[in-house]
Structures are given as C-alpha cells and as structure tokens.
Design an enzyme around this catalytic site. Structure first.
Site, PDB file in Angstrom:
ATOM      1  N   ARG A  79       0.856  -1.195   0.000  1.00 28.43           N
ATOM      2  CA  ARG A  79       0.000   0.000   0.000  1.00 28.43           C
ATOM      3  C   ARG A  79       0.881   1.230   0.000  1.00 28.43           C
ATOM      4  O   ARG A  79       1.756   1.369   0.846  1.00 28.43           O
ATOM      5  CB  ARG A  79      -0.850   0.048   1.278  1.00 28.43           C
TER       6      ARG A  79
ATOM      7  N   ASP B  19       5.418  -6.407   9.035  1.00 26.30           N
ATOM      8  CA  ASP B  19       6.520  -6.087   9.948  1.00 26.30           C
ATOM      9  C   ASP B  19       6.555  -7.059  11.127  1.00 26.30           C
ATOM     10  O   ASP B  19       7.631  -7.450  11.591  1.00 26.30           O
ATOM     11  CB  ASP B  19       6.378  -4.652  10.477  1.00 26.30           C
TER      12      ASP B  19
HETATM   13  C1  PRP Z   1      -0.893  -4.978   4.194  1.00 26.28           C
HETATM   14  C2  PRP Z   1      -1.693  -6.259   4.258  1.00 26.28           C
HETATM   15  C3  PRP Z   1      -2.546  -6.177   3.023  1.00 26.28           C
HETATM   16  C4  PRP Z   1      -2.831  -4.705   2.925  1.00 26.28           C
HETATM   17  C5  PRP Z   1      -4.216  -4.446   3.442  1.00 26.28           C
HETATM   18  O1  PRP Z   1       0.150  -5.096   3.328  1.00 26.28           O
HETATM   19  O2  PRP Z   1      -0.886  -7.398   4.327  1.00 26.28           O
HETATM   20  O3  PRP Z   1      -1.904  -6.647   1.848  1.00 26.28           O
HETATM   21  O4  PRP Z   1      -1.869  -4.031   3.759  1.00 26.28           O
HETATM   22  O5  PRP Z   1      -4.580  -3.117   3.263  1.00 26.28           O
HETATM   23  P1  PRP Z   1      -5.735  -2.685   2.254  1.00 26.28           P
HETATM   24  O6  PRP Z   1      -6.873  -3.623   2.489  1.00 26.28           O
HETATM   25  O7  PRP Z   1      -6.040  -1.274   2.685  1.00 26.28           O
HETATM   26  O8  PRP Z   1      -5.198  -2.751   0.867  1.00 26.28           O
HETATM   27  P2  PRP Z   1       1.247  -3.922   3.195  1.00 26.28           P
HETATM   28  O9  PRP Z   1       0.847  -2.940   2.158  1.00 26.28           O
HETATM   29  O10 PRP Z   1       1.548  -3.369   4.550  1.00 26.28           O
HETATM   30  O11 PRP Z   1       2.500  -4.683   2.613  1.00 26.28           O
HETATM   31  P3  PRP Z   1       3.439  -5.789   3.309  1.00 26.28           P
HETATM   32  O12 PRP Z   1       2.621  -7.046   3.458  1.00 26.28           O
HETATM   33  O13 PRP Z   1       4.549  -5.922   2.335  1.00 26.28           O
HETATM   34  O14 PRP Z   1       3.899  -5.252   4.645  1.00 26.28           O
HETATM   35  N1  URA Z   2      -2.078  -3.526   6.810  1.00 22.82           N
HETATM   36  C1  URA Z   2      -1.654  -3.997   8.004  1.00 22.82           C
HETATM   37  O1  URA Z   2      -0.648  -4.710   8.075  1.00 22.82           O
HETATM   38  N2  URA Z   2      -2.333  -3.656   9.104  1.00 22.82           N
HETATM   39  C2  URA Z   2      -3.443  -2.895   9.060  1.00 22.82           C
HETATM   40  O2  URA Z   2      -4.043  -2.628  10.125  1.00 22.82           O
HETATM   41  C3  URA Z   2      -3.873  -2.424   7.806  1.00 22.82           C
HETATM   42  C4  URA Z   2      -3.186  -2.768   6.703  1.00 22.82           C
END
Ligand code: PRP
Ligand code: URA
Length: 209
Positions: A104, A203
């Site tokens: 995101r 994370d």
């Molecule tokens: C997080 C999570 C989803 C997304 C959800 O990923 O694992 O993929 O956010 O948010 P949304 O429903 O608003 O799209 P992130 O973008 O943090 O990436 P990561 O898994 O690489 O940390």
């Molecule tokens: N992605 C995450 O990892 N946590 C949240 O709460 C929302 C998006």
C-alpha cells in the site's frame, strides 16, 4: 454479494487475541498465524469435491472417499500473506503456490503491484488467496482482479482480521468469490490501519520494525 464467513470458534478467538498483543514476539506471531490459518483452512475447504476410491484395510476391501483431483492453488499477497501459506500446505501439501507482490502506498493507500507469478493452469484450480489483513480492501480487490485476468475463476479469500469497510468493498468488487475472516474489527483509523487490529502484519511476521 459474496459468500462471507466470519469465524466464531473459541480457539481462533483465543489465538487471535495472542496475535494482537504487542508483547507477542515475531516467532510467536509467525506460529500463531500458521495455526489460525490451519483452523480456517479446515472449514473453508469444506466443499472440496470427493470421489469414491477402492482401498484395502487389514480386514477387507472397501470403497471410501478421497479428495477428487487435488487441484488447489494458494496465492499469498506479499509480503504478509506468506505467513499463511504453510498453514494451508500442512493440510493440502500438494497445492501449487502462486505469488502476488503488492504494497500500500503510504500516502495514497492505493495498492502498488510489483510481482505476479501464478501456476500455469490457474484457470483449472480452486484458488485460495491469503492475506492476514483486509483493511480498505484495495490490495485484495486488485489481487483478485489480477488472478481473474489470468483466467482464475474459482476463488476464496482468507484473512485473519478484516475491517467492515474492506469486506464491503471486496464483496462489491468481486461478488463471485467466497470471503472468510477469522475476525471482524471495529474499523479503520485515519491511517487506514485496522482498529484494534494488530499493527503492521508484514513487519510483525518478518521483524522489519
Ligand atoms: C498490508 C496487508 C494487506 C494490505 C491491506 O500489506 O498485508 O496486503 O496491507 O490493506 P488494504 O486492504 O487497505 O489494501 P502492506 O501494504 O503493509 O505490505 P506488506 O505485506 O509488504 O507489509
Ligand atoms: N495492513 C496492516 O498490516 N495492518 C493494518 O491494520 C492495515 C493494513
């Protein structure tokens, strides 16, 4: 409207509460994500087709049920979805695994895709898309759109924690998929994080913060 299943099993609720605690270590977090996914897998694959198979027990020959075809693909949304893959593979070890890389954008909150590799016969498989968090729904909506563009047509989405906003957006964008959420939370905060949630799932799985 999608078929939506919210789990109320005490084991899932207990393990999710442990997952949410900020004192939970990365190791414990990874183990809990895998365990909850296994519990969800059990129920979400309830409609897998069976076929009659002839087998022989020490007592007699008999006709019993076994899974038909075993055509399953697990598709994690990177990074955090990776944490759920083993939970499914422990129960369906022959499943193929595809990957969709998405993050995101921290300002716009829009999903940015950076990778996509799916099994070649994705159009013939039951596809289980996994991501622990369904927040705005943007990432899941784009991932499912991408899978459909490769011919995927039988799709289930599994997440550990969902915001009501995300469930609504995903089911409106893709009414033909089945959605399974271990928990539904209150909503999103001003940074589009789920409240109470568990923080940043990626994370916490990978120890990057
Ligand atoms: C997080 C999570 C989803 C997304 C959800 O990923 O694992 O993929 O956010 O948010 P949304 O429903 O608003 O799209 P992130 O973008 O943090 O990436 P990561 O898994 O690489 O940390
Ligand atoms: N992605 C995450 O990892 N946590 C949240 O709460 C929302 C998006």
């Amino acid at each position: 409207m999608s078929n939506i299943t919210i789990f109320d099993h005490p084991l899932i609720q207990h393990k999710t509460s442990l997952l949410r605690q900020k004192s939970t270590t990365n190791k414990e977090f990874r183990e809990l994500v895998e365990e909850i996914t296994m519990l969800m897998c059990y129920e979400s694959l309830r409609d897998l087709p069976l076929e009659d198979v002839e087998i022989e027990t020490p007592i007699t020959k008999t006709t019993q049920k076994m899974l038909k075809g075993k055509k399953l693909a697990v598709v994690p949304i990177l990074r955090a979805g990776l944490g759920m893959v083993n939970g499914l593979l422990r129960l369906v070890p022959s499943a193929k695994v595809g990957h969709i890389g998405m993050y995101r954008d921290e300002v716009t909150m829009q999903p940015m895709e950076y990778y996509c590799k799916l099994p070649a016969d994705i159009d013939k498989r039951l596809i289980v898309v996994v991501d622990p968090m369904l927040a705005t729904g943007g990432s899941a909506i784009d991932a499912v759109r991408q899978i459909k563009s490769y011919g995927g047509n039988q799709i289930k989405f599994l997440c550990l924690i969902a915001a009501p906003e995300g469930i609504k957006a995903l089911s409106e964008a893709h009414p033909d998929i089945d959605i399974f959420c271990a928990n539904v939370d209150q909503g999103l905060n001003e940074n589009c994080y789920i409240v109470p949630g568990l923080g940043d799932a990626g994370d916490r799985i990978f120890g990057t913060k």
